[in-house]
Motif scaffolding. Structure first.
Motif, PDB file in Angstrom:
ATOM      1  N   ARG A   1      -5.655   1.290  -4.856  1.00 43.69           N
ATOM      2  CA  ARG A   1      -5.296   2.572  -5.484  1.00 43.69           C
ATOM      3  C   ARG A   1      -3.784   2.723  -5.623  1.00 43.69           C
ATOM      4  O   ARG A   1      -3.296   3.405  -6.531  1.00 43.69           O
ATOM      5  CB  ARG A   1      -5.931   3.745  -4.746  1.00 43.69           C
ATOM      6  CG  ARG A   1      -5.440   4.042  -3.346  1.00 43.69           C
ATOM      7  CD  ARG A   1      -6.206   5.223  -2.759  1.00 43.69           C
ATOM      8  NE  ARG A   1      -5.781   5.545  -1.418  1.00 43.69           N
ATOM      9  CZ  ARG A   1      -6.436   5.228  -0.307  1.00 43.69           C
ATOM     10  NH1 ARG A   1      -7.571   4.576  -0.385  1.00 43.69           N
ATOM     11  NH2 ARG A   1      -5.975   5.571   0.874  1.00 43.69           N
TER      12      ARG A   1
ATOM     13  N   MET B   1      -0.533  10.413  -8.689  1.00 41.46           N
ATOM     14  CA  MET B   1      -1.358   9.457  -7.928  1.00 41.46           C
ATOM     15  C   MET B   1      -2.723   9.330  -8.605  1.00 41.46           C
ATOM     16  O   MET B   1      -3.708   9.916  -8.126  1.00 41.46           O
ATOM     17  CB  MET B   1      -1.545   9.963  -6.495  1.00 41.46           C
ATOM     18  CG  MET B   1      -0.274  10.254  -5.757  1.00 41.46           C
ATOM     19  SD  MET B   1       0.195   8.844  -4.769  1.00 41.46           S
ATOM     20  CE  MET B   1       1.779   9.298  -4.154  1.00 41.46           C
TER      21      MET B   1
ATOM     22  N   PRO C   1       1.015   4.168   3.235  1.00 39.91           N
ATOM     23  CA  PRO C   1      -0.353   3.704   3.491  1.00 39.91           C
ATOM     24  C   PRO C   1      -1.202   4.807   4.125  1.00 39.91           C
ATOM     25  O   PRO C   1      -0.773   5.458   5.077  1.00 39.91           O
ATOM     26  CB  PRO C   1      -0.151   2.535   4.459  1.00 39.91           C
ATOM     27  CG  PRO C   1       1.248   2.066   4.219  1.00 39.91           C
ATOM     28  CD  PRO C   1       2.026   3.268   3.798  1.00 39.91           C
ATOM     29  N   GLY C   2      -2.382   5.018   3.561  1.00 38.50           N
ATOM     30  CA  GLY C   2      -3.303   6.030   4.112  1.00 38.50           C
ATOM     31  C   GLY C   2      -2.847   7.463   3.915  1.00 38.50           C
ATOM     32  O   GLY C   2      -3.411   8.388   4.508  1.00 38.50           O
ATOM     33  N   GLY C   3      -1.849   7.669   3.056  1.00 37.92           N
ATOM     34  CA  GLY C   3      -1.287   9.017   2.854  1.00 37.92           C
ATOM     35  C   GLY C   3      -2.304  10.049   2.397  1.00 37.92           C
ATOM     36  O   GLY C   3      -2.153  11.241   2.669  1.00 37.92           O
TER      37      GLY C   3
ATOM     38  N   ASP D   1      -6.921   1.134  -0.347  1.00 40.71           N
ATOM     39  CA  ASP D   1      -5.590   1.711  -0.450  1.00 40.71           C
ATOM     40  C   ASP D   1      -4.664   0.778  -1.250  1.00 40.71           C
ATOM     41  O   ASP D   1      -3.865   1.214  -2.077  1.00 40.71           O
ATOM     42  CB  ASP D   1      -5.036   1.926   0.974  1.00 40.71           C
ATOM     43  CG  ASP D   1      -3.847   2.870   0.996  1.00 40.71           C
ATOM     44  OD1 ASP D   1      -3.446   3.328  -0.078  1.00 40.71           O
ATOM     45  OD2 ASP D   1      -3.323   3.144   2.088  1.00 40.71           O
TER      46      ASP D   1
ATOM     47  N   ALA E   1       1.373  11.851   0.387  1.00 36.30           N
ATOM     48  CA  ALA E   1       2.582  11.063   0.620  1.00 36.30           C
ATOM     49  C   ALA E   1       2.352   9.622   0.163  1.00 36.30           C
ATOM     50  O   ALA E   1       1.266   9.073   0.382  1.00 36.30           O
ATOM     51  CB  ALA E   1       2.917  11.088   2.109  1.00 36.30           C
TER      52      ALA E   1
ATOM     53  N   SER F   1       0.838  -1.225   0.000  1.00 38.96           N
ATOM     54  CA  SER F   1       0.000   0.000   0.000  1.00 38.96           C
ATOM     55  C   SER F   1       0.856   1.252   0.000  1.00 38.96           C
ATOM     56  O   SER F   1       0.468   2.263   0.577  1.00 38.96           O
ATOM     57  CB  SER F   1      -0.884   0.085   1.242  1.00 38.96           C
ATOM     58  OG  SER F   1      -1.953  -0.755   1.147  1.00 38.96           O
ATOM     59  N   SER F   2       2.003   1.187  -0.617  1.00 44.86           N
ATOM     60  CA  SER F   2       2.866   2.363  -0.591  1.00 44.86           C
ATOM     61  C   SER F   2       3.634   2.526  -1.904  1.00 44.86           C
ATOM     62  O   SER F   2       4.394   1.649  -2.307  1.00 44.86           O
ATOM     63  CB  SER F   2       3.857   2.252   0.563  1.00 44.86           C
ATOM     64  OG  SER F   2       4.882   3.200   0.415  1.00 44.86           O
ATOM     65  N   SER F   3       3.436   3.687  -2.546  1.00 46.92           N
ATOM     66  CA  SER F   3       4.173   3.971  -3.785  1.00 46.92           C
ATOM     67  C   SER F   3       5.662   4.074  -3.493  1.00 46.92           C
ATOM     68  O   SER F   3       6.494   3.629  -4.286  1.00 46.92           O
ATOM     69  CB  SER F   3       3.727   5.304  -4.386  1.00 46.92           C
ATOM     70  OG  SER F   3       2.398   5.298  -4.735  1.00 46.92           O
TER      71      SER F   3
HETATM   72  N1  ASP Z   1      -1.089   4.529  -0.365  1.00 47.47           N
HETATM   73  C1  ASP Z   1      -1.079   5.427  -1.484  1.00 47.47           C
HETATM   74  C2  ASP Z   1       0.263   5.342  -2.185  1.00 47.47           C
HETATM   75  O1  ASP Z   1       1.260   5.122  -1.549  1.00 47.47           O
HETATM   76  C3  ASP Z   1      -1.373   6.845  -1.106  1.00 47.47           C
HETATM   77  C4  ASP Z   1      -2.821   6.981  -0.655  1.00 47.47           C
HETATM   78  O2  ASP Z   1      -3.681   7.172  -1.524  1.00 47.47           O
HETATM   79  O3  ASP Z   1      -3.104   6.886   0.532  1.00 47.47           O
HETATM   80  O4  ASP Z   1       0.334   5.489  -3.375  1.00 47.47           O
END
Ligand code: ASP
Length: 440
Positions: free
Chosen positions: A409, A329, A374-376, A406, A371, A293-295
């Motif tokens: 996405r 994003m 996760p959950g950014g 998350d 950011a 869950s993290s880019s």
């Molecule tokens: N978790 C997403 C990402 O790292 C960011 C988000 O939409 O919360 O790309």
């Protein structure tokens, strides 16, 4: 560049088993207090730490990797006009795909209106259950509010041009790091060729060493991913998914359209590549994005796979992917639009066409500042909601299913960057060909 092989099949197995075990544990814990205590103990002392070790090994390398690959990439381009051309194309592609995703999300929410018939009792129940979490987010969101114009100007400047680069990096702010990496690369390119080459070799060695560390993380990936998903699913279970199923299905449907319709169309028509083969080669990237869950945490895998398996040259991958992981994003912007409309529908608020256009602009702009963790997106999403007079605390209704959405996405976000890098690669190949023809 050194390589590691992300073992995506085992990771996928870990993911599925973790989800099943998590849901089953949640159900048993609901019925037995003894088991519930045991479950909290095992998640806190075993599953959570193992998942965190994996995530932190990935996060750990992001700052040096982004800096080294960006600076070396820009220094090798050598030519500022080339950097300008790639930069403008990259930003235009980011903007177009992000805008499309928000239109897609808003359109789907307007068409199916999943929030309209939402049960008021479930609404109250969810708002109560997640009141604490949403209050924390409100606090975060309001902490970013400023009063005077000078303060606002400074806040915007701090986002990409801080006074102290080390200070910005210690807070994991990626945009200043990217600006610094590009400036460093430009400055290197005007040094004598011997000194420039010496430094780029150093930077390459740093990148390679970081990738080796990612290789260590990948060895524990299947177990860590099991633990990460287990922690999430054992906490929330599957009941929430059922309660919010219409909303969840529409958001996931939009992700799938973006991933398997829009991106393939772009790959076929603009990039001129076989989309099925391209997506198949990108599976390790998608699996990493889904499970972390993290880019940001996916960036090392993206750089590695795009160079080794997708034929994207290091200068392009080194420039487009860190930039994309920070400001592009698509999935987040899409998701933000969906939440704003869904919560508005649940509260019986009608958003006019003009207001929805404002939502579109706000989602595109705010997604740039999200950011890649996760959950950014959640704090910024609350600011967007407040701007269009949708109750920000209403985010509580969807918080329980957020981790699942998350994961999805983040895959859309990261694949947006990869498709953009492939587009820039193809444009650069055409430019090289034209230059060659002109020489002959
Ligand atoms: N978790 C997403 C990402 O790292 C960011 C988000 O939409 O919360 O790309």
């Amino acid at each position: 560049m050194r390589s590691f092989k992300p073992n995506h099949r085992s990771i996928l197995v870990g993911l599925i088993l973790g989800a099943i075990a998590g849901i089953a544990s949640h159900e048993i814990a609901d019925r037995s207090q003894v088991f519930s205590g045991w479950l909290t103990f095992t998640t806190d002392t075993i599953a959570y730490p193992i998942g965190q070790i994996f995530l932190r090994l990935l996060f750990l390398v992001v700052v040096p990797l982004v800096f080294a690959s960006l600076a070396a990439g820009v220094a090798r381009l050598g030519d500022l006009s080339k950097l300008g051309r790639i930069g403008v194309r990259t930003l235009a592609f980011f903007l177009l795909t992000t805008s499309f995703s928000v239109v897609l999300g808003l359109g789907a929410m307007d068409l199916f209106r999943p929030g309209s018939g939402f049960n008021p009792e479930t609404r109250t129940e969810l708002m109560e259950t997640f009141a604490q979490d949403s209050a924390k987010l409100v606090e975060k969101a309001t902490a970013q509010e400023v009063e005077t114009t000078i303060m606002r100007v400074n806040q915007i400047l701090d986002m990409f041009l801080p006074r102290n680069i080390i200070g910005a990096i210690t807070q994991m702010q990626m945009l200043p790091l990217i600006v610094f990496g590009i400036l460093f690369g430009i400055a290197l390119s005007v040094q004598s060729p011997r000194r420039r080459d010496e430094m780029t070799t150093w930077l390459d060695t740093i990148s390679d060493a970081m990738v080796t560390i990612v290789g260590f993380a990948m060895r524990i990936a299947p177990y860590a991913v099991f633990c990460l998903i287990f922690v999430v699913m054992s906490k929330f279970g599957a009941q929430l998914l059922v309660k919010l199923s219409f909303y969840v299905l529409i958001v996931i449907g939009c992700y799938l359209i973006q991933l398997f319709v829009l991106y393939p169309i772009l790959l076929r028509t603009v990039v001129k590549r076989n989309p099925i083969d391209f997506l198949r080669r990108s599976i390790p990237i998608m699996v990493t994005a889904f499970s972390t869950s993290s880019s940001n945490a996916t960036l090392p895998t993206s750089i590695q796979v795009s160079q080794q398996d997708l034929g994207i040259r290091p200068t392009v991958a080194g420039f487009v992917l860190p930039l994309g992981a920070t400001i592009n994003m698509n999935g987040t912007a899409l998701f933000e639009g969906c939440v704003v409309l869904f919560v508005a529908q649940v509260f019986g608020i009608e958003l006019s066409f003009a207001k929805q256009v404002l939502v579109l602009v706000l989602c595109v702009v705010s997604s740039i500042g999200v950011a890649g963790v996760p959950g950014g997106s959640l704090p910024l999403l609350m600011i967007v909601m407040a701007q269009v007079e949708v109750p920000a605390a209403g985010i509580a209704i969807v918080l329980g299913v957020d981790r699942l959405l998350d994961m999805g996405r983040t895959v859309v976000n990261v694949m947006g960057d990869i498709v953009t890098a492939a587009y820039i690669e193809s444009a650069e190949q055409r430019a090289d060909l034209r230059a060659e023809l002109r020489q002959n």
